[in-house]
Design a protein around this motif. Sequence first.
Motif, short mmCIF file in Angstrom:
data_model
loop_
_atom_site.label_atom_id
_atom_site.label_comp_id
_atom_site.label_asym_id
_atom_site.label_seq_id
_atom_site.Cartn_x
_atom_site.Cartn_y
_atom_site.Cartn_z
N GLU A 180 -25.08 25.38 -1.67
CA GLU A 180 -25.60 24.10 -2.12
C GLU A 180 -24.34 23.15 -2.45
O GLU A 180 -23.30 23.95 -2.93
N LEU A 181 -24.31 22.15 -2.35
CA LEU A 181 -23.10 21.26 -3.08
C LEU A 181 -23.66 20.92 -4.36
O LEU A 181 -24.46 20.35 -4.82
N LEU A 182 -22.63 21.48 -5.25
CA LEU A 182 -22.94 21.43 -6.83
C LEU A 182 -22.15 19.94 -7.12
O LEU A 182 -22.63 19.14 -7.92
N VAL A 183 -21.14 19.50 -6.43
CA VAL A 183 -20.43 18.32 -6.51
C VAL A 183 -20.45 17.72 -4.98
O VAL A 183 -19.89 18.40 -4.05
N ILE A 204 -20.99 28.70 7.15
CA ILE A 204 -21.97 27.72 6.94
C ILE A 204 -21.46 26.42 7.12
O ILE A 204 -22.02 25.41 7.79
N TRP A 205 -20.32 26.08 6.49
CA TRP A 205 -19.91 24.44 6.28
C TRP A 205 -18.96 24.20 7.44
O TRP A 205 -18.87 22.95 7.86
N GLY A 206 -18.11 25.16 8.11
CA GLY A 206 -17.04 24.77 8.79
C GLY A 206 -16.12 23.85 8.40
O GLY A 206 -15.58 23.91 7.30
N VAL A 264 -21.88 25.69 -4.41
CA VAL A 264 -22.47 26.71 -5.51
C VAL A 264 -23.22 27.70 -4.70
O VAL A 264 -23.96 27.37 -3.82
N THR A 265 -23.13 28.94 -5.16
CA THR A 265 -23.97 30.29 -4.32
C THR A 265 -24.22 31.10 -5.34
O THR A 265 -23.21 31.75 -6.31
N ASN A 266 -24.98 31.94 -5.08
CA ASN A 266 -25.26 33.48 -5.70
C ASN A 266 -26.26 34.25 -4.91
O ASN A 266 -26.24 35.28 -5.47
N HIS A 267 -26.57 33.98 -3.92
CA HIS A 267 -27.30 34.86 -3.04
C HIS A 267 -26.59 36.13 -2.61
O HIS A 267 -25.62 35.98 -1.87
N MET A 286 -16.00 38.69 -3.68
CA MET A 286 -15.91 37.20 -3.47
C MET A 286 -15.52 36.76 -2.19
O MET A 286 -15.76 35.66 -1.61
N SER A 287 -14.67 37.75 -1.22
CA SER A 287 -14.04 37.36 -0.12
C SER A 287 -15.28 36.99 0.90
O SER A 287 -15.28 36.20 1.67
N THR A 288 -16.18 38.07 0.73
CA THR A 288 -17.33 38.08 1.63
C THR A 288 -18.02 36.68 1.41
O THR A 288 -18.74 35.98 2.40
N CYS A 289 -18.07 36.31 0.24
CA CYS A 289 -19.05 35.05 -0.23
C CYS A 289 -18.09 33.92 0.34
O CYS A 289 -18.90 32.99 0.82
N ILE A 290 -16.84 33.85 -0.02
CA ILE A 290 -16.01 32.82 0.65
C ILE A 290 -16.28 32.54 2.30
O ILE A 290 -16.38 31.45 2.82
N ARG A 291 -16.15 33.76 3.26
CA ARG A 291 -16.11 33.80 4.49
C ARG A 291 -17.71 33.40 4.78
O ARG A 291 -17.71 32.39 5.89
#
Length: 496
Positions: free
Chosen positions: A138-141, A61-63, A73-76, A51-56
């Motif tokens: 993507e923005l889920l909220v 992406i978003w800065g 939201v992400t799952n890729h 999950m740390s790779t996911c958050i990084r």
Amino acid sequence: MDIAEQMGISLQKTSVSVNVKERLDFSCALFDPSGNLVANAPHLPVHLGSMSTCIRTQVEIWGDKLKPGDVLVTNHPSAGGTHLPDITVVTPAFDSDDKIIFFVASRAHHADIGGLLPGSMPPNSKELWQEGAAIKSELLVKNGEFQEESITKLLLKDPAQYPGCSGTRRLSDNLSDMKAQIAANQKGIALIGQLVQDFGLPTIIAYMHAIQDNAAATVSKMLQRVFKEQQGRALHSVDFMDDGSKIELTIKQQPDTDKVIFDFTGTSPQAYNNFNAPRAITYSAIIYCLRCLVDEDIPLNQGCLRSIEAVIPPHSLLDPEDGCAVVGGNVCTSQRITDTILKAFGVMADSQGCCNNFTFGTGGNSANGGYVQGFGYYETIAGGHGASANWDGVSGVHTNMTNTRITDAEVFERRYPIILRQFAIRQGSGGDGVHRGGDGVVRDVEFRLPVTVSMLSERRVIAPHGMNGGDDGERGLSIWVVGLLLMLRLVIVLLF
């Protein structure tokens, strides 16, 4: 850690799917503004290390474009995901100046997100699009508003555009569980706010760095002790998947530094099946094994990997190209990586070596373009835990990278068209030796209605290996029986 545990309790209580509420196939954790793992609850190792790779990736992406009221939201797999059914919901926590001070995240396995087969764990997938909805970021909220229209398109409409594929077969469960993930994250945000109020942000940040420094020092000390016992010699281990793909590992000290290299050079190239494991999974296996080897009470966090450098050949089984099928990499290859690491350190013989993934369901998009709401069910089935030089293995448990439960028989039969005929220990299937390996299980299921069933498994060809003269365990076996009354019966005889 308590905040992450409270998030998990909230997620379990507010979810609706059997997979989340009953099987507890989810993980919750806190991360610093750079995406480093700070603290987690004792959930699924294969989630937590990746999950740390996911958050990084989300940070890259978003800065600084995220604002209060935004949830991602992400799952890729290319964005730090493991396989597509594991959907991660990420919420930033802000200070009074709207600066991000933490991220909280919950990752839950959704029992169906579309793709070739109900349950979204197709054993025959060869490309990523066959495994369901793929969401990079993507923005889920957005500004506090749940983006139902866009997430419905991603889950229901987009996967159905591919030949032979369906959108999610139970959209209502997906939306409800995602809202439960949002609520769990919000619980974490509220508790972080309380922590800041009680102790002050500078103190919290200081301790956040201190526990990571302590974890790094503790792991480094343990590894130095191992290499001292080995007189500096490298550690080495090789294992094979059932299709012959090789996982090779050499663990060695880097000269003149404190770094330890986990070198997977020699591992087979990516495969034209779904046992490819994204890089994040290898890091999950490494951080899990290191934490198991440390005989001190430290929290699992990013500091455990500070003294580690992983060498993973590009386009290999452990670093596939974008677009490769990966659904089995998360649940089978991850277990084999773990076995390979533990054997390299010489601490434990093989465990069951896969999660034994059993899925069934109905509905979805038909060949004529129609859609019928159905369902998908998914479970991982227990097996035997490997033995060591000092203790016997354990029978009928979830091992290593999985830490879920099995659905209670009463819930299983009430929620689905199922008769559970037998669920028992497979006596004598563990490998013999001075210390015996744990026995596997037999799971005998009868279907009362026609459903589509699939089994994604390993250790059906190559047996789980013993160590130091200990015998191998029994191979697994899956049997499909068609009764006289066309009642379909699946007997899954699982690993030792």
